[in-house]
Design a protein around this motif. Structure first.
Motif, PDB file in Angstrom:
ATOM      1  N   ASP A   1       0.821  -1.217   0.000  1.00 16.00           N
ATOM      2  CA  ASP A   1       0.000   0.000   0.000  1.00 16.00           C
ATOM      3  C   ASP A   1       0.850   1.260   0.000  1.00 16.00           C
ATOM      4  OD1 ASP A   1      -2.522   1.090  -0.126  1.00 16.00           O
ATOM      5  OD2 ASP A   1      -3.218   0.242   1.759  1.00 16.00           O
ATOM      6  N   GLU A   2       2.122   1.159  -0.349  1.00 10.22           N
ATOM      7  CA  GLU A   2       2.989   2.323  -0.326  1.00 10.22           C
ATOM      8  C   GLU A   2       2.567   3.336  -1.385  1.00 10.22           C
ATOM      9  OE1 GLU A   2       7.161   1.609  -0.478  1.00 10.22           O
ATOM     10  OE2 GLU A   2       7.031  -0.173   0.769  1.00 10.22           O
ATOM     11  N   GLY A   3       2.919   4.597  -1.152  1.00 10.10           N
ATOM     12  CA  GLY A   3       2.566   5.652  -2.087  1.00 10.10           C
ATOM     13  C   GLY A   3       3.110   5.408  -3.480  1.00 10.10           C
ATOM     14  N   LEU A   4       4.369   4.970  -3.576  1.00  8.46           N
ATOM     15  CA  LEU A   4       4.964   4.697  -4.882  1.00  8.46           C
ATOM     16  C   LEU A   4       4.162   3.638  -5.620  1.00  8.46           C
ATOM     17  CD1 LEU A   4       7.216   4.916  -7.016  1.00  8.46           C
ATOM     18  CD2 LEU A   4       8.462   3.156  -5.724  1.00  8.46           C
ATOM     19  N   THR A   5       3.803   2.571  -4.925  1.00 10.73           N
ATOM     20  CA  THR A   5       3.032   1.500  -5.552  1.00 10.73           C
ATOM     21  C   THR A   5       1.683   2.025  -6.024  1.00 10.73           C
ATOM     22  OG1 THR A   5       4.106  -0.134  -4.133  1.00 10.73           O
ATOM     23  CG2 THR A   5       2.048  -0.794  -5.204  1.00 10.73           C
ATOM     24  N   GLN A   6       1.029   2.826  -5.203  1.00  9.78           N
ATOM     25  CA  GLN A   6      -0.258   3.374  -5.604  1.00  9.78           C
ATOM     26  C   GLN A   6      -0.132   4.221  -6.864  1.00  9.78           C
ATOM     27  OE1 GLN A   6      -2.881   5.027  -2.602  1.00  9.78           O
ATOM     28  NE2 GLN A   6      -1.723   4.044  -0.969  1.00  9.78           N
ATOM     29  N   ARG A   7       0.913   5.025  -6.933  1.00 12.85           N
ATOM     30  CA  ARG A   7       1.098   5.863  -8.127  1.00 12.85           C
ATOM     31  C   ARG A   7       1.356   5.012  -9.366  1.00 12.85           C
ATOM     32  NH1 ARG A   7       3.943   9.072  -4.432  1.00 12.85           N
ATOM     33  NH2 ARG A   7       5.950   8.212  -5.102  1.00 12.85           N
ATOM     34  N   LEU A   8       2.218   4.017  -9.232  1.00 12.62           N
ATOM     35  CA  LEU A   8       2.572   3.207 -10.398  1.00 12.62           C
ATOM     36  C   LEU A   8       1.410   2.340 -10.862  1.00 12.62           C
ATOM     37  CD1 LEU A   8       6.258   2.156  -9.587  1.00 12.62           C
ATOM     38  CD2 LEU A   8       5.426   4.065 -10.959  1.00 12.62           C
ATOM     39  N   VAL A   9       0.614   1.831  -9.921  1.00 15.69           N
ATOM     40  CA  VAL A   9      -0.575   1.059 -10.317  1.00 15.69           C
ATOM     41  C   VAL A   9      -1.540   1.962 -11.071  1.00 15.69           C
ATOM     42  CG1 VAL A   9      -2.620  -0.141  -9.465  1.00 15.69           C
ATOM     43  CG2 VAL A   9      -0.383  -0.689  -8.506  1.00 15.69           C
ATOM     44  N   ALA A  10      -1.742   3.182 -10.565  1.00 14.43           N
ATOM     45  CA  ALA A  10      -2.626   4.123 -11.260  1.00 14.43           C
ATOM     46  C   ALA A  10      -2.105   4.422 -12.654  1.00 14.43           C
ATOM     47  CB  ALA A  10      -2.758   5.408 -10.448  1.00 14.43           C
ATOM     48  N   GLN A  11      -0.801   4.583 -12.775  1.00 14.16           N
ATOM     49  CA  GLN A  11      -0.214   4.865 -14.085  1.00 14.16           C
ATOM     50  C   GLN A  11      -0.383   3.689 -15.036  1.00 14.16           C
ATOM     51  OE1 GLN A  11       3.830   6.274 -13.580  1.00 14.16           O
ATOM     52  NE2 GLN A  11       3.180   7.817 -12.086  1.00 14.16           N
ATOM     53  N   ALA A  12      -0.231   2.470 -14.521  1.00 11.97           N
ATOM     54  CA  ALA A  12      -0.421   1.293 -15.374  1.00 11.97           C
ATOM     55  C   ALA A  12      -1.876   1.166 -15.816  1.00 11.97           C
ATOM     56  CB  ALA A  12       0.025   0.033 -14.635  1.00 11.97           C
ATOM     57  N   ILE A  13      -2.795   1.452 -14.906  1.00 11.17           N
ATOM     58  CA  ILE A  13      -4.222   1.393 -15.246  1.00 11.17           C
ATOM     59  C   ILE A  13      -4.548   2.396 -16.345  1.00 11.17           C
ATOM     60  CG2 ILE A  13      -6.508   2.010 -14.344  1.00 11.17           C
ATOM     61  CD1 ILE A  13      -5.718   0.592 -11.750  1.00 11.17           C
ATOM     62  N   CYS A  14      -3.908   3.557 -16.310  1.00 11.92           N
ATOM     63  CA  CYS A  14      -4.170   4.597 -17.305  1.00 11.92           C
ATOM     64  C   CYS A  14      -3.268   4.489 -18.528  1.00 11.92           C
ATOM     65  CB  CYS A  14      -4.014   5.969 -16.666  1.00 11.92           C
ATOM     66  SG  CYS A  14      -5.262   6.320 -15.403  1.00 11.92           S
ATOM     67  N   GLY A  15      -2.385   3.504 -18.554  1.00 10.24           N
ATOM     68  CA  GLY A  15      -1.556   3.287 -19.733  1.00 10.24           C
ATOM     69  C   GLY A  15      -0.233   3.994 -19.736  1.00 10.24           C
ATOM     70  N   VAL A  16       0.153   4.602 -18.621  1.00 11.49           N
ATOM     71  CA  VAL A  16       1.467   5.244 -18.545  1.00 11.49           C
ATOM     72  C   VAL A  16       2.560   4.182 -18.496  1.00 11.49           C
ATOM     73  CG1 VAL A  16       2.920   6.822 -17.208  1.00 11.49           C
ATOM     74  CG2 VAL A  16       0.454   7.209 -17.364  1.00 11.49           C
ATOM     75  N   LEU A  17       2.290   3.098 -17.803  1.00  9.23           N
ATOM     76  CA  LEU A  17       3.222   1.981 -17.687  1.00  9.23           C
ATOM     77  C   LEU A  17       2.543   0.710 -18.187  1.00  9.23           C
ATOM     78  CD1 LEU A  17       4.540   2.514 -14.037  1.00  9.23           C
ATOM     79  CD2 LEU A  17       5.732   3.107 -16.139  1.00  9.23           C
ATOM     80  N   PRO A  18       3.322  -0.246 -18.660  1.00  3.50           N
ATOM     81  CA  PRO A  18       2.738  -1.539 -18.993  1.00  3.50           C
ATOM     82  C   PRO A  18       2.624  -2.415 -17.749  1.00  3.50           C
ATOM     83  CG  PRO A  18       5.061  -1.554 -19.551  1.00  3.50           C
ATOM     84  CD  PRO A  18       4.755  -0.166 -19.034  1.00  3.50           C
ATOM     85  N   PHE A  19       1.619  -3.260 -17.689  1.00  3.35           N
ATOM     86  CA  PHE A  19       1.597  -4.328 -16.699  1.00  3.35           C
ATOM     87  C   PHE A  19       2.523  -5.438 -17.197  1.00  3.35           C
ATOM     88  CE2 PHE A  19      -2.583  -2.495 -15.569  1.00  3.35           C
ATOM     89  CZ  PHE A  19      -2.449  -2.459 -14.186  1.00  3.35           C
ATOM     90  N   LYS A  20       3.368  -5.968 -16.297  1.00  2.00           N
ATOM     91  CA  LYS A  20       4.308  -7.015 -16.686  1.00  2.00           C
ATOM     92  C   LYS A  20       4.312  -8.208 -15.736  1.00  2.00           C
ATOM     93  CE  LYS A  20       7.668  -3.798 -18.754  1.00  2.00           C
ATOM     94  NZ  LYS A  20       9.095  -3.335 -18.686  1.00  2.00           N
ATOM     95  N   GLY A  21       3.814  -8.036 -14.492  1.00  2.00           N
ATOM     96  CA  GLY A  21       3.970  -9.060 -13.466  1.00  2.00           C
ATOM     97  C   GLY A  21       3.110 -10.290 -13.695  1.00  2.00           C
ATOM     98  N   ARG A  22       3.460 -11.364 -12.970  1.00  2.00           N
ATOM     99  CA  ARG A  22       2.708 -12.614 -12.965  1.00  2.00           C
ATOM    100  C   ARG A  22       2.491 -13.045 -11.518  1.00  2.00           C
ATOM    101  NH1 ARG A  22       2.419 -10.987 -17.326  1.00  2.00           N
ATOM    102  NH2 ARG A  22       2.759 -12.007 -19.334  1.00  2.00           N
ATOM    103  N   LEU A  23       1.341 -13.642 -11.237  1.00  5.92           N
ATOM    104  CA  LEU A  23       1.044 -14.040  -9.867  1.00  5.92           C
ATOM    105  C   LEU A  23       2.096 -15.032  -9.360  1.00  5.92           C
ATOM    106  CD1 LEU A  23      -2.832 -14.548  -9.815  1.00  5.92           C
ATOM    107  CD2 LEU A  23      -1.522 -12.699  -8.761  1.00  5.92           C
ATOM    108  N   PRO A  24       2.713 -14.760  -8.195  1.00  5.24           N
ATOM    109  CA  PRO A  24       3.719 -15.687  -7.654  1.00  5.24           C
ATOM    110  C   PRO A  24       3.106 -16.812  -6.830  1.00  5.24           C
ATOM    111  CG  PRO A  24       3.633 -13.713  -6.318  1.00  5.24           C
ATOM    112  CD  PRO A  24       2.646 -13.499  -7.438  1.00  5.24           C
ATOM    113  N   ILE A  25       1.784 -16.734  -6.611  1.00  2.00           N
ATOM    114  CA  ILE A  25       1.077 -17.762  -5.828  1.00  2.00           C
ATOM    115  C   ILE A  25      -0.289 -18.007  -6.456  1.00  2.00           C
ATOM    116  CG2 ILE A  25       2.243 -17.292  -3.623  1.00  2.00           C
ATOM    117  CD1 ILE A  25      -1.287 -15.952  -4.252  1.00  2.00           C
ATOM    118  N   SER A  26      -0.962 -19.014  -5.970  1.00  2.00           N
ATOM    119  CA  SER A  26      -2.354 -19.252  -6.356  1.00  2.00           C
ATOM    120  C   SER A  26      -3.248 -18.791  -5.220  1.00  2.00           C
ATOM    121  CB  SER A  26      -2.588 -20.738  -6.627  1.00  2.00           C
ATOM    122  OG  SER A  26      -1.819 -21.175  -7.735  1.00  2.00           O
TER     123      SER A  26
END
Length: 976
Positions: A527-552
């Protein structure tokens, strides 16, 4: 390095491919220099001093002088081999490592620390990197090597030699209270590959790694700090899962391992016996079967997992007899030494074996550089732990980890021009960083933490096309549903049945199991501020989503799931990441302050992008001199004549490419209404270059005012919107569209030409170009440019008539206190009087934008017509239009270009003198500057309202504010 490219598990399993700078700690095989130093140390040790080398004590800097006194006493009286630091400040730990090393003058100490997610685990001022579970989502394992390198440098800055990391436990139990997000995840290959990169990054840079917790602490719901966990898997299961990373990494150069306090009957059935104290496990399995030759540490011997069933001293002896080399955080050193001496006398262990282990410890010290120990640099330690390179690495790690777990309907990245809303829950009555960032891109946000409010929001939100539901404060423990209230679970499930829901989990990915009905799911992992900003940017297309779930998390959300998207906006990065000097960029602050003091403008924004990344974006001052509303980065500005390039010219370029428009032909070929006028034969390319002989401007509005120069003539104006007066030109002021022809078009058509076709800047041709685009494309200029560029680029904050397009007025920077035409504050309506009479949409003015969206348009041009993986214009078209039209002026086709003063190479009229000759862009009357340099890949935007409160204010121009700031950008880039 070659090491950073060892990304797959196949490399780890191949014993031939070894880390380039990591040697096994096979300490029986000494080099000549090692042997000389080790034997000299052994020779000068008493038996008590030799035993002391086996102990590593705890140091608790937060406890102050009392702990410092205790540690110094243990060093003096018990000759301990090392210590582990717990929580403290970086400066104090660096000071203490120096002090404790000085106290251990005879034999240097091995200093250690738990720094699993960086030294921030123990030191608050250090960079707080993601935890291992989040890094388990990263697909580019070279980043994990860089992370290990950074942590090694942090450790060395404080005098630390050993990092008790990485955790290589496979976390296949969501209820695990002690491992959880400290593990890379549930997949054995992923855990092993990432652990290998972390280990190698540490050890290539001089810090010993320690793989823990042997033989695997992942599948338990008991915390070994509080009790002795029992794992009842059979040997086949242990071999296939838990032991897998230990077996592989034992042969790949890891210099130490830590043994866990676990009871595993399949390895040793002795009742209540932790593996730490088991010879079949430590000696038989780890050393003999797995072939591990490095240092073996016990887990802390003050934990209940071992102390519950064994007394002080007894635990140390049993751990030593089991095969451990270093006894970590022993409870009672005198008692332990006594027990060990008794065991030697009873032939349970020999002095020869004790000395063999002491030699291992001493050889490790030699290889860690302790034979030539140098004090830590206490004065500079904070700077070394907070370097911008480490901050950039953290950003890269987070950006590469955030995961779009599921999106079958392709909702992401969102189109902000759609009807999108966001609600943050479980966060209290405050706006979150996530919502603030989304707001920059035009997404409306709500926030709530009240069950009743949630229910009330449900009806309104279900009418939206897309709703982003962000769940904050998600807990790490599975207790109480990871702290996600049942009301929130029900709200999301119900809303998902009514509209498209994008669920954002700002916590453990295990919480996804509560949201299986959501149309799309994003995991931020924390829930860090940096994470919140980057998630928002990815949702809006500023960044690409690249991650994969590390667990089920559930049957719907399984390990490895994730979708890669393509960015369609500019990302943010540090200046250093593109080779710019952040300190030099700070000069902009003083220039902006000078501007505000001189009242050249009440405020401004400066955006600088380099190599496709926004590296500087700052807001200064206020909307007005009343200082009530601060300038914000998501403010919307009237771009004035920048409309000519960012809307009109790119539209003409598109029509030209499509073969619908020939710029070599007269404009009258496309606008029949020009027949018989002196405009009909003007070539489109000459109009674009301002060389068609047109006069600069016509004050259209003056004809419409009454005898008192007020807009009260009922033929033209009404204070209310009526059937005849529907064109809003200001607050409560409407113009009659029926009068547009007589007021604007007829005056343009009948206007005399200048008689010469040399360069002379003119608005008139671009006013006609709006009609040209409409006639050729079949759509008004605003609709055409949005369809062809802004909408597919995902830009929702570059548009005409912002108030009519539901942009809140307070977000729009006012341009003037108009005392000559509209007699009121102009805010949200176009400042240009002619554009206002044309309904706010014209080819010469009328466009509004945020800095970020305008930057995206310029980046598309700088990219040769591509943006976000899609082509909008041909590179050849951009080169043609931005090139100098002829020797008669600096202008291109629609675009302004660089012009030097008197031929001087170090002085320029309109842009930084350091900019290349290919630089293109435009200035705007309201106080705008927008430039792109293809040679240096620099974009510079200056947005202000220098026309407030009066457009006669020329302070911005006289002081050359825009150009001076532009010059700083090049200075910071080292371009001279």
């Amino acid at each position: 390095t070659a090491t950073a490219n060892l990304l797959s598990i196949s490399f780890i399993q191949d014993s031939i491919l070894r880390p380039t700078q990591v040697a096994d700690l096979i300490l029986e095989d000494y080099s000549k220099q090692e042997k000389i130093w080790v034997e000299a140390q052994i020779k000068n040790m008493s038996e008590d001093e030799k035993l002391g080398q086996l102990f590593m004590i705890g140091a608790y800097p937060q406890n102050g002088a009392s702990d410092e006194k205790k540690v110094l006493a243990d060093i003096k009286n018990h000759h301990v081999g090392g210590l582990i630091f717990f929580r403290g400040t970086e400066g104090n730990i660096a000071r203490l490592t120096n002090k404790y090393q000085a106290a251990a003058s005879k034999t240097p100490l091995m200093m250690s620390m738990d720094a699993e997610w960086g030294t921030n685990m123990r030191v608050s001022n250090a960079v707080k990197y993601p935890r291992q579970l989040m890094m388990g989502a990263i697909q580019n394992n070279a980043l994990i090597y860089e992370f290990g390198t950074a942590v090694a440098n942090e450790c060395k800055a404080m005098g630390i030699h050993i990092n008790f990391a990485p955790v290589i436990d496979i976390n296949n139990n969501p209820a695990n209270p002690v491992i959880g997000d400290r593990s890379f995840g549930e997949n054995r290959e992923n855990v092993t590959a990432k652990a290998f990169q972390y280990i190698t990054g540490l050890q290539d840079h001089g810090v010993m790694a320690c793989a823990k917790h042997f033989p695997g602490h992942g599948d338990t719901d008991v915390d070994s700090h509080k009790d002795l966990p029992i794992i009842n898997h059979d040997r086949n299961r242990l071999d296939s899962i838990e032991l897998y990373p230990f077996r592989n990494l034992a042969q790949q150069g890891v210099q130490s391992m830590m043994v866990a306090h676990l009871h595993i009957p399949a390895l040793d059935s002795t009742p209540n016996l932790p593996i730490t104290l088991s010879k079949p496990a430590v000696t038989g399995l780890l050393q003999e079967e797995l072939g591990f030759k490095g240092l073996i540490f016990t887990d802390a011997l003050n934990m209940k997992g071992v102390t519950k069933h064994f007394a002080d001293g007894e635990t140390d002896l049993r751990a030593l007899l089991a095969g451990n080399d270093v006894l970590l955080v022993t409870q009672d050193i005198p008692s332990a030494k006594k027990k060990i001496k008794e065991a030697i006398q009873a032939n349970q262990i020999s002095w020869k074996e004790i000395e063999r282990r002491v030699r291992k410890i001493l050889a490790a010290k030699y290889r860690l550089g302790l034979s030539q120990y140098q004090d830590a640099d206490v004065k500079n330690v904070t700077r070394k732990l907070t370097t911008s390179l480490h901050q950039d690495l953290k950003t890269d790690l987070v950006a590469n980890a955030i995961t779009l777990a599921n999106d079958p309907a392709n909702l992401l990245p969102i189109n902000v021009t759609d009807d999108v809303a966001c609600i943050s829950v479980n966060t209290g009555s405050r706006q979150t960083t996530f919502q603030q960032e989304l707001r920059r891109y035009g997404v409306k946000s709500f926030y709530t933490d009240n069950k009743r409010v949630l229910n009330n929001r449900l009806k309104a939100l279900q009418k939206k096309k897309v709703v982003i539901v962000a769940v904050h404060n998600v807990g790490r423990s599975s207790k109480n549903d990871f702290e996600v209230p049942a009301a929130i679970q029900r709200f999301v499930q119900e809303l998902s049945g009514k509209t498209n829901v994008i669920l954002v989990d700002f916590g453990t990915p295990y919480a996804l199991k509560f949201f299986d009905k959501a149309q799309a799911a994003v995991v931020g992992y924390n829930d860090e501020g940096l994470t919140q900003r980057l998630v928002a940017q990815a949702i809006c297309g500023v960044l690409p989503f690249k991650g994969r779930l590390p667990i089920s998390a559930s049957t719907k959300y399984k390990y490895g799931m994730g979708k890669t998207t393509i960015a369609n906006k500019l990302p943010y990065a540090s200046p250093e990441s593109v080779g710019m000097d952040a300190n030099k960029l700070r000069k902009i602050n003083s220039i902006a302050a000078e501007m505000i003091r001189a009242k050249a403008a009440p405020g401004c924004q400066v955006l600088i992008a380099k190599d496709g990344k926004i590296v500087f974006h700052e807001a200064y001052g206020h909307h007005t001199y009343a200082r009530k509303t601060k300038v914000k980065l998501d403010d919307v500005y009237d771009l004035a004549s920048v409309t000519k390039v960012a809307a009109t010219t790119i539209s003409i370029m598109k029509l030209y490419e499509q073969g619908k428009l020939d710029i070599n032909k007269p404009i009258g070929n496309y606008l029949p209404e020009l027949k018989g006028t002196n405009k009909a034969g003007l070539l489109i390319k000459d109009i674009l270059a301002h060389q068609a002989g047109l006069k600069p401007w016509i004050p259209f509005y003056t004809k419409t005012l009454d005898e008192n120069n007020k807009p009260l003539n009922e033929r033209y104006y009404s204070p209310n919107k009526t059937n005849t007066h529907q064109v809003p030109i200001a607050e409560r002021l409407y113009f009659s569209e029926a009068e547009t022809d007589s007021v604007v078009w007829e005056r343009i058509y009948n206007q005399d030409l200048r008689g010469r076709t040399n360069y002379r800047y003119s608005d008139l041709g671009f006013i006609m170009f709006a009609k040209l685009v409409h006639k050729v494309s079949g759509q008004p200029l605003d609709e055409y440019v949005a369809r062809e560029f802004y909408q597919p680029m995902g830009l929702g904050m570059i548009l005409f008539n912002p108030l009519q397009n539901k942009i809140q007025k307070y977000r729009i920077v006012p341009t003037e206190e108009d005392q000559y035409f509209r007699y009121q504050r102009v805010q949200g309506h176009v400042h240009d009087m002619g554009a206002a009479l044309l309904g706010g949409v014209s080819g010469h003015a009328g466009l509004f934008a945020t800095a970020a969206d305008l930057a995206a348009v310029y980046q598309m041009l700088l990219n040769g017509g591509e943006f976000g993986g899609k082509r909008y214009l041909k590179e050849s078209t951009i080169q043609k239009f931005t090139a100098q039209y002829d020797a008669g002026s600096r202008r291109g086709l629609g675009f302004d270009r660089k012009e030097t003063k008197d031929g001087s190479s170090r002085s320029s009229v309109n842009v930084a003198w350091q900019s290349s000759a290919r630089t293109f862009g435009h200035l705007g009357f309201t106080g705008i500057g927008a430039w792109a340099d293809p040679e240096h890949k620099i974009i510079y935007l200056f947005l202000s309202n220098r026309t407030y409160p009066n457009m006669e204010n020329m302070g911005l121009i006289r002081k050359d504010i825009r150009t001076r700031i532009h010059e700083v950008a090049y200075e910071a880039a080292g371009i001279d």
